[in-house]
Scaffold this motif. Structure first.
Motif, PDB file in Angstrom:
ATOM      1  N   UNK A 119       4.089 -80.142  63.330  1.00  0.00           N
ATOM      2  CA  UNK A 119       5.045 -79.111  62.931  1.00  0.00           C
ATOM      3  C   UNK A 119       4.356 -77.821  62.533  1.00  0.00           C
ATOM      4  N   UNK A 120       3.083 -77.864  62.246  1.00  0.00           N
ATOM      5  CA  UNK A 120       2.403 -76.641  61.838  1.00  0.00           C
ATOM      6  C   UNK A 120       0.981 -76.634  62.392  1.00  0.00           C
ATOM      7  N   UNK A 121       0.280 -75.563  62.083  1.00  0.00           N
ATOM      8  CA  UNK A 121      -1.013 -75.361  62.732  1.00  0.00           C
ATOM      9  C   UNK A 121      -2.004 -76.487  62.426  1.00  0.00           C
ATOM     10  N   UNK A 122      -2.033 -76.876  61.150  1.00  0.00           N
ATOM     11  CA  UNK A 122      -3.010 -77.893  60.753  1.00  0.00           C
ATOM     12  C   UNK A 122      -2.760 -79.208  61.489  1.00  0.00           C
ATOM     13  N   UNK A 123      -1.494 -79.602  61.569  1.00  0.00           N
ATOM     14  CA  UNK A 123      -1.226 -80.892  62.192  1.00  0.00           C
ATOM     15  C   UNK A 123      -1.271 -80.798  63.712  1.00  0.00           C
TER      16      UNK A 123
END
Lengths: 717, 717
Positions: free
Chosen positions: B258-262
């Motif tokens: 869902x976001x950059x890190x994941x």
């Protein structure tokens, strides 16, 4: 005489009695008076227990007395498991026996009807008159593990056994016995030590805030967890919350009644006052209270807190048995606002040496499942990740497995670092079981769901920061109370003040309004426009017209005298036509301010918390986006800075898309002045500055429109 | 010859083999080749199992073969539990034996490095050349309960036993073996029947969409549940999702990244393409896919679906043992967007007769805990609430208790109504246990957390509505494909088109732009302004200047010729000064449109899904509020209506604060035309209409500014 006694006497009798009388004691395990006797015995209460029941000589081996008067020894606490009409006479008998505390199970008071509410008022009066500390009525009672006392009844539920270390435990305050049991059970399952539990019932004489203050004062209590439906005295609660924050005791609250349907349900359940959910939320934030959204999140927060470890910041490293679980955890933790720090190269190398080439070693670390078969692998990789100075909390997603002594490895990791350790249950239903308590005490918190776990950690990080900085409201104020012009100081209840009057007051408080001139004729208006400089706005000026837009009473962006004259006739004509009988004084001619952002600043009064300061985007966005922040008064500089920054639109104020930042210090100044105005002018019930226009840096902020209402019945605002 | 064979042959061999060879079979239970042999046996596979291992003669009673060639009988499926460099040669051996399916456990391909990715490409080619249906590599395998086949390995986890009715079950498609096991376990715990489970691994030759299409085609599979990190072919997936929706088989997906890190973590885990999380979300909504946020929510949604009952609408009644639990449930269900219907007076009276006066009987119904001690009370009250015609789903918060035969009462309630029944676990950790499966089959779904349960129900309500209406994309189109002027039809890669060119194209598509005239001199500009009528805006006109604001190239609200002339020199001068070498053609003079709302309409290209239509508020709000909706092309009238209505700002468009509603049909028309433009003009990579101004009802919508870019390398937009 009685009033002179130490007020802690009643508390001691309630929570630490040496002897308990159960009026309405019964042998029937389907009745409250039967269940409580069973619970007192099962809990191991070591003092005297006296059932009182005129129809029985003995109940399960306990001698039974016909009334309180016939009990031979001293009685500290009376439990009333009787019909509601017996309650008041029984309290008198308690007083005669110098009983200093009572728990009233009986229902049928404020939650039922007006007559019940009146009787509940009598209980309150008698508590004071007779110097009895009273819990209830309509309560399931309480548990004090510190005194091995389970003076509670719950249908069909056996209260959890004694925790390992109640003397270092959690106090639960619940405005529902059922939810209270769920919280007790959740703590029990996670191995969290509970010291005491109270179901507050209708709070006739002892309310939520009293229990919070009492538990804060007890050295054995390390934190407080609550289910709350509502409180009636906001100030008292704020004071108790401040004391807990100052004492370093976290307060975690699951607050019900977030919307109309559930507020209605809460009202019928415990008669909880409405109050506004956003105001509660704001006050909780102000006072460092951790608000959770579910029992699961409550358990996760308590587990983290119970480790005694506190995160130094938002940095997180994730070490996971499964690559997929690693990705999910990364999703949730970074989505919640935590930072997945990039592990240092040395740390990455250390971890890489343990793993095959297809493992992820930066952050999250993916152990590819090998930690389940290779002894010690999990411990070595986790301990390496914990060494990274950017990591404040280590998140461990691991399949617990006896073959590799997972619990032993977890304890070993905890011994190698003093950072908080959050263990995620990667497999539904699999928990460390009986080892949970040991793990928490070593520093490992267990939680089920990565989503819930991530939110819980964010809240603990925020709490830790708040508790560390906690300035309270003692920081020196740079503003002195404003002087409200004499004729406004006390208004007839319900009076509504229009733009011109409100601006006079705001000006007196040192708040800038847009340059404007009143004009009684079209010619005066044109002259005023000339003096102010074009472009201008023209607005109908009437003490009776509050919503000028609705009567089509505003013309914007006028660029010449002819337009101004036309606007004059048009808005005054519209005003008179659309609102018959309105006194039309003429118009206000205002300089148009361009290049700024419209904001809203307001004051409202909450039935529970009193005056509340609001801030947000102005104009049509107010209602659409609900991007509003609130603070209960009083506020200090820190509060107003925070409330500006927590709006979504803050990035616009700070300078979106390469634009210059706006004059935030001017806005902060106005918020403080408005707050002081509300505090020093109790007559004010509502104030609505909308829009306030804030200009780029150092160019100030100006009130463009405003209205206000005095306390009392009014439906205008 | 091979290509001519029925394509279902490979699927049958993969999921319904009669005989399985395990290449790399082992006696070591810490190795994949050992674990899978154990699982095949434990699962009760009735066909032949042939371990292949040159170093062994026998493994746990099974005869072991030195290679595939020496196996005497027919082999349908080969499981490759070997080092990665053995994989390609082994596939050749499979082909020689006419083995039609293979599961490749081996890691060390695309997830590791370029060489691995190349080998993975070879696997893909060989699958086609040799006509082998391949699962993996880098997979934990699969389970097909329909064939009693557990051809999977998981470290430290015993796969759940055979469910009661796999022939009426759920198929799990997982892009992570670890998460897959969590889902299996969650289903097992809730008594949900799983038919099949597949861990897709690196998807060299069989991808997520292939499995989805296969499972949709199997009559035994009633729904599909997935953990997804990413897909590479958006169109193929959309087609498979449409087929599932049309077949009435719900698809429930937990999407990571869902976001950059994941997303970074997912890339390193399975090499998943980035793709944009909001685009996935939009496509899921478009295709009726139920997107969940956690494994707990997945289990709750599956439980509701598995009852076979579907809610007719949003009406909910809550019946609870505890008043507090009733309030919490009311909070969550109404907070999630469901409607707590007020029960009819007759129903309320019926319930009231069963309960003491302090119970709540409207909705939620508070049984005050008496349902735990009075036999049949729960059933009578719940059945009464279910009778109310406004109730679409009955939510039951009840403490399960043997003494009152809770399970029996629940089954009885299910017999009296055909509405969905959602049972909330009021006590942490307490579940119906082994009765779960029975309850689900009777129509009672069990779920833990009211928060999760409420969100799950909303999703099932939305799915049910979507599945009912499902118009697909076959609804007749009222628009014909637009004609792009010839000179724009194929542009040099990376070409960027400025305002004037884009407006020419949009005009050709029948989209209105604000009245404007190009002017090469100050005098021409003044004349243009005269012709258009004041007030006007003046903008620098240059094919090289795309962000006019950044070069200070716009002047708004000019009200006379002198201002226009000054604006001409100023913006052309600024343009030339701030962007050296830019070709300045002069200015565009535009009529100022007032009284409208600024919107944004755009096209972008997603690496996975291709052209995406976006809609939202225009101006500075775009970036601040991220109040944007998206749809993957193609779209129909229903899609664009939905995408407008799902923005938060929709209430402004519909007429906020008593204002007239804006011209939504004009906006819908433009969205459709822009979508058709993007479909018929593959060269277009990005289009940004910002702002589009929409005026009040029937007055239309006008493009004020726009730019576009052709496909290819460009960093301008």
């Amino acid at each position: 005489m009685k009033a002179a006694k130490n007020s802690s006497e009643g508390w001691d009798a309630l929570f630490f009695p040496s002897s308990i009388a159960v009026v309405g004691g019964s042998g029937d395990l389907k009745k409250p008076g039967g269940i409580v006797l069973e619970n007192l015995k099962a809990g191991g209460f070591s003092g005297a227990i006296y059932p009182v029941n005129p129809g029985r000589r003995e109940i399960n081996g306990l001698k039974c007395y016909p009334d309180l008067a016939s009990i031979p020894g001293q009685v500290d606490l009376a439990i009333l498991a009787v019909k509601s009409h017996i309650v008041l006479p029984t309290l008198k008998e308690c007083s005669a026996r110098e009983i200093r505390a009572a728990i009233i199970f009986s229902s049928g008071f404020g939650e039922v009807n007006e007559a019940g509410l009146k009787d509940q008022g009598r209980i309150r009066e008698m508590a004071a008159e007779l110097n009895i500390r009273i819990c209830g009525p309509n309560t399931m009672g309480m548990v004090n593990y510190l005194n091995k006392m389970q003076s509670a009844f719950v249908y069909g539920y056996r209260l959890p056994a004694m925790p390992d270390h109640p003397e270092n435990g959690i106090a639960l305050i619940c405005q529902s016995g059922g939810v209270g049991c769920s919280l007790l059970q959740a703590c029990h399952q996670r191995g969290l030590d509970v010291a005491a539990y109270v179901c507050t019932g209708n709070e006739a004489a002892t309310d939520f805030s009293d229990y919070l203050a009492y538990f804060t004062s007890r050295p054995e209590i390390k934190m407080v967890a609550s289910y709350m439906e509502g409180i009636s005295d906001g100030n008292k609660f704020a004071g108790a919350a401040e004391a807990a924050l100052a004492a370093g005791k976290p307060v975690v609250i699951l607050k019900a009644g977030a919307n109309e349907a559930s507020a209605r349900a809460a009202r019928s359940h415990t008669g909880a006052l409405a109050g506004s959910a956003p105001v509660y939320r704001s006050l909780f934030r102000q006072k460092g209270i951790i608000q959770v959204q579910s029992i699961g999140e409550m358990a996760a927060v308590l587990s983290l807190l119970a480790t005694g470890r506190r995160p130094a910041g938002k940095g997180v490293a994730i070490v996971a048995s499964s690559g997929g679980q690693a990705v999910i955890a990364a999703d949730k933790y970074s989505g919640a606002g935590l930072e997945l720090v990039r592990l240092g190269t040395d740390i990455q190398n250390k971890i890489a040496r343990e793993l095959p080439p297809f493992a992820g070693v930066s952050n999250p670390v993916d152990l590819t499942g090998l930690d389940i078969v290779i002894p010690g692998l999990f411990q070595r990789c986790a301990a390496a990740a914990a060494e990274d100075p950017g990591v404040d909390t280590l998140v461990l997603s691991h399949w617990l497995n006896e073959g590799i002594d997972s619990v032993g490895q977890l304890k070993a990791i905890a011994g190698l670092t003093d950072k908080p350790l959050a263990l995620l249950g990667a497999m539904p239903g699999a928990t460390p079981g009986p080892a949970s308590g040991d793990l928490v005490k070593c520093g490992v918190a267990f939680m089920d769901d990565p989503d819930v776990a991530a939110n819980a950690l964010v809240k603990v990080v925020e709490y830790t920061e708040k508790a560390r900085s906690n300035p309270g409201h003692n920081s020196p104020r740079s503003h002195t109370a404003p002087v409200v012009p004499a004729r406004y100081r006390s208004l007839r209840p319900g009076t509504v003040l229009a733009e011109r009057e409100v601006k006079e007051i705001l000006t007196a408080c040192g708040i800038q309004v847009v340059p404007e001139l009143a004009a009684a004729t079209a010619e005066e208006a044109a002259a005023a426009a000339q003096e102010l400089g074009y472009p201008v706005a023209v607005k109908v000026d009437s003490p009776d017209i509050l919503h000028k837009t609705e009567v089509d009473g505003i013309r914007l962006n006028l660029s010449g005298p002819e337009e101004v004259r036309r606007a004059f006739s048009s808005v005054t004509g519209q005003g008179a036509r659309r609102q018959h009988g309105a006194l039309i004084r003429g118009v206000l001619v205002q300089k148009m301010v361009s290049g700024g952002q419209e904001l809203l600043v307001g004051i409202s009064r909450d039935p529970v918390f009193g005056p509340v300061l609001t801030f947000g985007m102005g104009g049509i966005w107010v209602e659409t986006l609900k991007d509003i922040s609130m603070r209960v008064l009083p506020v200090d500089e820190g509060d107003v800075r925070e409330m500006i920054r927590e709006t979504k639109a803050f990035s616009i104020l700070a300078g979106a898309r390469g634009k210059a930042p706006l004059d935030l210090p001017a806005v902060e100044d106005i918020l403080l002045k408005v707050a002081l105005l509300a505090e020093s002018w109790p007559t004010l019930a509502e104030l609505d500055i909308n829009p306030l226009i804030v200009l780029p840096e150092s160019r100030g902020a100006f009130v463009v429109d405003a209205m206000a209402a005095a306390a009392g019945e009014t439906t205008v605002l």
